[in-house]
Design a protein around this motif. Structure first.
Motif, PDB file in Angstrom:
ATOM      1  N   THR A 310       0.839  -1.202   0.000  1.00  0.00           N
ATOM      2  CA  THR A 310       0.000   0.000   0.000  1.00  0.00           C
ATOM      3  C   THR A 310       0.873   1.250   0.000  1.00  0.00           C
ATOM      4  OG1 THR A 310      -1.594  -1.273   1.251  1.00  0.00           O
ATOM      5  CG2 THR A 310      -1.988   1.085   1.120  1.00  0.00           C
ATOM      6  N   SER A 384     -10.404   2.543   2.875  1.00  0.00           N
ATOM      7  CA  SER A 384     -10.094   1.428   3.769  1.00  0.00           C
ATOM      8  C   SER A 384      -9.364   0.365   2.969  1.00  0.00           C
ATOM      9  CB  SER A 384     -11.410   0.878   4.327  1.00  0.00           C
ATOM     10  OG  SER A 384     -11.182  -0.314   5.043  1.00  0.00           O
ATOM     11  N   VAL A 385      -8.409  -0.305   3.601  1.00  0.00           N
ATOM     12  CA  VAL A 385      -7.645  -1.337   2.889  1.00  0.00           C
ATOM     13  C   VAL A 385      -7.032  -2.341   3.849  1.00  0.00           C
ATOM     14  CG1 VAL A 385      -5.496   0.030   2.937  1.00  0.00           C
ATOM     15  CG2 VAL A 385      -5.749  -1.785   1.239  1.00  0.00           C
ATOM     16  N   GLY A 386      -6.843  -3.548   3.366  1.00  0.00           N
ATOM     17  CA  GLY A 386      -6.026  -4.529   4.073  1.00  0.00           C
ATOM     18  C   GLY A 386      -6.787  -5.720   4.587  1.00  0.00           C
ATOM     19  N   PRO A 388     -11.218  -7.169   5.441  1.00  0.00           N
ATOM     20  CA  PRO A 388     -12.626  -6.783   5.368  1.00  0.00           C
ATOM     21  C   PRO A 388     -12.932  -5.777   6.487  1.00  0.00           C
ATOM     22  CG  PRO A 388     -12.376  -9.186   5.315  1.00  0.00           C
ATOM     23  CD  PRO A 388     -11.039  -8.613   5.663  1.00  0.00           C
ATOM     24  N   ASP A 410     -13.804   1.153  -0.029  1.00  0.00           N
ATOM     25  CA  ASP A 410     -13.262  -0.064   0.575  1.00  0.00           C
ATOM     26  C   ASP A 410     -12.535  -0.794  -0.550  1.00  0.00           C
ATOM     27  OD1 ASP A 410     -12.781  -2.566   1.596  1.00  0.00           O
ATOM     28  OD2 ASP A 410     -14.839  -2.972   2.210  1.00  0.00           O
ATOM     29  N   THR A 411     -11.196  -0.691  -0.525  1.00  0.00           N
ATOM     30  CA  THR A 411     -10.404  -1.126  -1.678  1.00  0.00           C
ATOM     31  C   THR A 411      -9.852  -2.524  -1.456  1.00  0.00           C
ATOM     32  OG1 THR A 411      -8.388  -0.191  -0.746  1.00  0.00           O
ATOM     33  CG2 THR A 411      -9.722   1.269  -2.113  1.00  0.00           C
ATOM     34  N   TRP A 412     -10.236  -3.443  -2.300  1.00  0.00           N
ATOM     35  CA  TRP A 412      -9.694  -4.805  -2.197  1.00  0.00           C
ATOM     36  C   TRP A 412      -8.578  -4.986  -3.216  1.00  0.00           C
ATOM     37  CZ3 TRP A 412      -9.015  -8.583  -5.822  1.00  0.00           C
ATOM     38  CH2 TRP A 412      -8.461  -9.782  -5.325  1.00  0.00           C
ATOM     39  N   TRP A 413      -7.443  -5.456  -2.726  1.00  0.00           N
ATOM     40  CA  TRP A 413      -6.334  -5.798  -3.610  1.00  0.00           C
ATOM     41  C   TRP A 413      -5.279  -6.543  -2.822  1.00  0.00           C
ATOM     42  CZ3 TRP A 413      -1.581  -2.558  -3.795  1.00  0.00           C
ATOM     43  CH2 TRP A 413      -1.594  -1.515  -2.856  1.00  0.00           C
ATOM     44  N   GLN A 414      -4.131  -6.798  -3.424  1.00  0.00           N
ATOM     45  CA  GLN A 414      -3.093  -7.630  -2.800  1.00  0.00           C
ATOM     46  C   GLN A 414      -1.709  -7.153  -3.246  1.00  0.00           C
ATOM     47  OE1 GLN A 414      -4.456 -11.269  -4.912  1.00  0.00           O
ATOM     48  NE2 GLN A 414      -5.019 -12.020  -2.875  1.00  0.00           N
ATOM     49  N   THR A 415      -0.692  -7.561  -2.507  1.00  0.00           N
ATOM     50  CA  THR A 415       0.684  -7.266  -2.919  1.00  0.00           C
ATOM     51  C   THR A 415       0.874  -7.682  -4.376  1.00  0.00           C
ATOM     52  OG1 THR A 415       1.383  -7.759  -0.663  1.00  0.00           O
ATOM     53  CG2 THR A 415       3.116  -7.678  -2.333  1.00  0.00           C
ATOM     54  N   ASP A 499      -8.404 -15.634  -1.965  1.00  0.00           N
ATOM     55  CA  ASP A 499      -9.517 -15.118  -1.166  1.00  0.00           C
ATOM     56  C   ASP A 499     -10.818 -15.788  -1.588  1.00  0.00           C
ATOM     57  OD1 ASP A 499      -8.133 -13.349   0.420  1.00  0.00           O
ATOM     58  OD2 ASP A 499      -8.549 -11.595  -0.812  1.00  0.00           O
ATOM     59  N   ARG A 514      -9.385 -15.224   3.546  1.00  0.00           N
ATOM     60  CA  ARG A 514      -8.521 -16.156   2.828  1.00  0.00           C
ATOM     61  C   ARG A 514      -9.110 -17.565   2.844  1.00  0.00           C
ATOM     62  NH1 ARG A 514      -4.302 -13.728   0.025  1.00  0.00           N
ATOM     63  NH2 ARG A 514      -3.595 -15.874  -0.114  1.00  0.00           N
ATOM     64  N   ASN A 520      -4.596 -12.780   8.471  1.00  0.00           N
ATOM     65  CA  ASN A 520      -4.485 -11.342   8.286  1.00  0.00           C
ATOM     66  C   ASN A 520      -4.577 -10.688   9.662  1.00  0.00           C
ATOM     67  OD1 ASN A 520      -4.921  -8.631   7.581  1.00  0.00           O
ATOM     68  ND2 ASN A 520      -5.854  -9.245   5.643  1.00  0.00           N
ATOM     69  N   ARG A 525      -0.223  -9.453   6.448  1.00  0.00           N
ATOM     70  CA  ARG A 525      -0.366 -10.816   6.004  1.00  0.00           C
ATOM     71  C   ARG A 525       0.672 -11.714   6.644  1.00  0.00           C
ATOM     72  NH1 ARG A 525      -0.796 -11.306  -0.392  1.00  0.00           N
ATOM     73  NH2 ARG A 525       0.087 -13.387  -0.377  1.00  0.00           N
TER      74      ARG A 525
HETATM   75  O1  PRX Z   1      -7.381 -11.251   2.093  1.00  0.00           O
HETATM   76  C1  PRX Z   1      -7.277 -10.050   1.363  1.00  0.00           C
HETATM   77  C2  PRX Z   1      -6.969  -8.925   2.317  1.00  0.00           C
HETATM   78  O2  PRX Z   1      -5.560  -8.777   2.312  1.00  0.00           O
HETATM   79  C3  PRX Z   1      -4.971  -9.718   1.409  1.00  0.00           C
HETATM   80  C4  PRX Z   1      -3.791  -9.098   0.721  1.00  0.00           C
HETATM   81  O3  PRX Z   1      -2.833  -8.762   1.667  1.00  0.00           O
HETATM   82  P1  PRX Z   1      -1.536  -7.958   1.226  1.00  0.00           P
HETATM   83  O4  PRX Z   1      -0.922  -8.617   0.061  1.00  0.00           O
HETATM   84  O5  PRX Z   1      -0.697  -7.795   2.436  1.00  0.00           O
HETATM   85  O6  PRX Z   1      -2.065  -6.569   0.737  1.00  0.00           O
HETATM   86  C5  PRX Z   1      -2.757  -5.757   1.641  1.00  0.00           C
HETATM   87  C6  PRX Z   1      -2.996  -4.415   1.016  1.00  0.00           C
HETATM   88  C7  PRX Z   1      -3.515  -4.427  -0.359  1.00  0.00           C
HETATM   89  C8  PRX Z   1      -6.070 -10.068   0.449  1.00  0.00           C
HETATM   90  O7  PRX Z   1      -5.837 -11.311  -0.165  1.00  0.00           O
HETATM   91  N1  PRX Z   1      -7.576  -7.650   1.898  1.00  0.00           N
HETATM   92  C9  PRX Z   1      -6.955  -6.577   1.390  1.00  0.00           C
HETATM   93  N2  PRX Z   1      -7.833  -5.568   1.183  1.00  0.00           N
HETATM   94  C10 PRX Z   1      -9.041  -6.019   1.561  1.00  0.00           C
HETATM   95  C11 PRX Z   1      -8.873  -7.349   2.001  1.00  0.00           C
HETATM   96  N3  PRX Z   1      -9.927  -8.091   2.425  1.00  0.00           N
HETATM   97  C12 PRX Z   1     -11.152  -7.524   2.394  1.00  0.00           C
HETATM   98  N4  PRX Z   1     -11.369  -6.252   2.008  1.00  0.00           N
HETATM   99  C13 PRX Z   1     -10.361  -5.458   1.583  1.00  0.00           C
HETATM  100  N5  PRX Z   1     -10.605  -4.209   1.219  1.00  0.00           N
END
Ligand code: PRX
Length: 647
Positions: A310, A384-386, A388, A410-415, A499, A514, A520, A525
């Protein structure tokens, strides 16, 4: 799940970059004609040699490659700095807010450009060349951003290791990527307390496996006395002062690596997620602009640490590529007191504020009166991130911080994804607390059942992404096979996220967490296997099993079941020693919240630990254990229930 829906307000829609109609039209184009869409948006960054090819991707596990803009060349730091100089050289690029509330600094684009150029030249003088790896182990101070951009300027690959990681964890990452130079500080500062970064770095570099490091660059931050190795250590300030402020940016290919960032998986050691230059920057800057509805002149604050993805995409690369003013905060939300975040928003007139649910829950517990202490009228967008975000925390954030007028993205994403994949857009998406809502342009999520069949309509399943997007990771550093195995072998022809998610009747996505053995903890993570291998490395431990357990503030806590060697006696001292041991092996974020002695672990007859059962016991749901008849010794379950820690 929350029943509330918050429609886009007229106020927000009026000034927003993307409204509903525009989202629909752009999304449609992005999935129907990805080449055309990404060809057009690829031009948002400056290319030295413009690309003629947009996308070249194969998800075939026998011949897997991901390339975007592959014949284009660019320099990432020039995109974040040089191209802004003419128009906004005197605009603040970075606002630094220290741990100590009396410390802050505004760094203009011109100033940042000079600092980066000097340090880039200094790195060159230390022998760092294009493609060499540089590990950054720094606190949240401007030198961290300068170091990242200086590497990018000369085509070196940075790998940031979060300052909270232990010397052991740091050593493992340095060894894996073969870094030539490590950059650290005398000390970090968090909540008024020093963090012994230089001492940790010294210890990491003394590991037998760490052979590649030629120089340790040290930023003087707190001025603390530190041990010094004349042959190896150099002061950051000295080498920057001695270097020329003129450093022409090195031309790199779109697919040349920009950084490696280690992240936890369900098995084995953390893996080096590799991101490249062109596609990553296009994606980070575009998502930053649209998801946060970023407008010229906005002051933008993401509270993450640059040690996590992030911080890479949404403190440094995305905002700076867009010419934004980005705030870097060294401290913690609770110091000097629980009004700190809000006081910082007031002090710097923050317009866009992006944080993690764990921080919101912790501040919510302290009470809304802390929020009332600051004038938050500058805020327009919240993020919001990271992990749920639970609807209660969402509603509190919306009411007390956003005063019911700021949309929450509420942003969903991953490394691995490099940038945001599923999120509301402020002017386009009606909000449902707890849902990350709809996909970003070019992103096609799907939900699969266990056999890999795509499920339609309102349903729940494994979340996968059907096609590539420019910000996608390209490989695991040094282990392409692991990349293929981890993300492209569970289900054929798609990217597997790890996920689970639910899709409702409006097509909104609700991330359920997950589906693998990754947990988490406070948005960080952690692989359960990593904590287990730290525990079994202790001489008194025979076996360990680690699971996640629901935790009010952290989202998930760490629950460890430990079997001692036959001649060892359990004791409270040993429990404390083991918790300390894990902190030392990995870092404080991996500390078990609960540690239960378990003379036996529930195993199948073939010896596989049944984690499902351990998760239920940890969560106090032992009336829902399900079928235990396949266990080799069903008796161990009762013993574990009788001695559980999480009462
Ligand atoms: O499970 C999801 C959760 O964080 C994981 C990714 O973690 P990381 O690679 O450390 O990156 C975190 C920052 C982007 C995902 O597989 N996660 C991340 N954002 C959300 C989330 N779960 C739910 N809602 C979110 N907004």
């Amino acid at each position: 799940m929350s029943a509330n829906v918050y429609p886009v307000s007229d106020e927000i829609a009026k000034g927003a970059l993307i409204d509903k109609a525009k989202y629909d039209a752009m999304y449609k184009q992005s999935v129907e004609d990805p080449e055309g869409f990404w060809g057009e948006h690829g031009k948002r960054i400056d290319w030295i040699k413009p690309f003629t090819k947009v996308k070249n991707v194969s998800y075939d596990p026998h011949n897997l490659y991901i390339k975007w803009y592959e014949d284009g060349t660019l320099n990432v730091s020039a995109n974040c700095l040089d191209r802004h100089l003419e128009k906004r050289g005197d605009q603040t690029a970075i606002i630094f807010e220290g741990d100590d509330p009396s410390v802050s600094e505004h760094i203009t684009y011109k100033d940042l450009h000079e600092r980066v150029s000097r340090f880039a030249n200094a790195l060159k003088s230390l022998g760092v060349n294009k493609g060499d790896r540089v590990v950054i182990y720094l606190p949240m101070i401007p030198a961290a951003a300068v170091s990242m951009l200086a590497c990018a300027r000369i085509g070196a690959i940075h790998s940031i290791v979060f300052g909270g990681f232990s010397p052991e964890a740091l050593a493992g990452r340095i060894e894996d990527c073969g870094a030539k130079v490590v950059i650290t500080a005398d000390e970090g500062l968090r909540g008024g307390r020093g963090v012994a970064l230089k001492r940790n770095a010294d210890e990491a570099l003394s590991h037998a496996g760490v052979k590649s490091v030629e120089k340790l660059v040290v930023v003087k931050h707190t001025g603390k006395d530190i041990p010094w190795n004349d042959a190896r250590d150099v002061w950051y300030q000295d080498i920057c002062d001695a270097a020329s402020p003129d450093c022409p940016p090195t031309e790199v290919n779109a697919e040349d690596p920009l950084f490696v960032l280690y992240t936890s998986g369900s098995t084995g050691k953390p893996k080096g997620v590799l991101h490249t230059s062109g596609g990553y920057l296009v994606y980070a800057s575009m998502t930053h602009q649209y998801v946060f509805d970023y407008h010229e002149g906005d002051v933008y604050w993401c509270t993450a640490d640059v040690g996590w993805v992030t911080g890479h995409s949404y403190i440094v690369y995305g905002p700076l590529a867009n010419g934004a003013t980005t705030l870097m905060f060294e401290g913690v939300p609770s110091y000097p007191d629980a009004s700190r975040f809000w006081k910082v928003c007031e002090k710097h007139k923050v317009n866009i504020f992006y944080t993690a649910p764990t921080a919101i829950r912790a501040l919510m517990r302290e009470g809304a009166e802390w929020v009332e202490k600051a004038d938050l009228s500058s805020l327009r967008i919240l993020g919001s991130v990271g992990e749920p975000i639970n609807p209660e925390a969402w509603e509190w954030y919306h009411e007390h911080v956003g005063k019911r007028k700021c949309p929450i993205v509420d942003t969903w994403w991953q490394t691995e994804t490099g940038g945001i994949l599923i999120s509301p857009l402020p002017g386009a998406t009606d909000l449902k607390p707890g849902s990350a809502t709809l996909p970003f342009f070019g992103v096609e999520p799907a939900l699969l059942d266990h056999e890999g069949n795509e499920l339609e309509g309102a349903t729940e399943g494994s979340l996968v992404i059907k096609y590539s997007w420019p910000g996608q990771m390209r490989t695991v550093y040094g282990d392409h096979e692991r990349f293929i195995q981890t993300y492209f072998s569970t289900f054929a022809g798609v990217y597997t996220t790890g996920d689970g998610a639910r899709r409702d009747e409006d097509g909104y996505y609700w991330i359920t967490g997950r589906v693998d053995d990754v947990i988490n903890v406070s948005g960080h993570r952690m692989g359960t296997a990593e904590v287990e291998s730290a525990l079994v490395a202790h001489p008194k431990v025979a076996e360990a099993a680690v699971v996640g357990v629901p935790h009010d503030i952290k989202g998930q806590g760490i629950y460890a079941y430990v079997t001692l060697n036959a001649d060892e006696e359990p004791s409270d001292e040993l429990r404390a020693e083991l918790v300390k041991w894990v902190r030392k092996e990995i870092g404080p974020i991996a500390s078990p919240d609960y540690l239960q002695w378990s003379p036996g672990l529930p195993k199948t007859r073939s010896g596989k630990i049944m984690r499902r059962i351990l998760r239920k016991i940890a969560a106090n749901e032992y009336d829902q254990l399900g079928d235990t008849s396949t266990l080799a010794d069903p008796g161990v379950v009762n013993d574990l229930i009788d001695n559980r820690q999480n009462r």
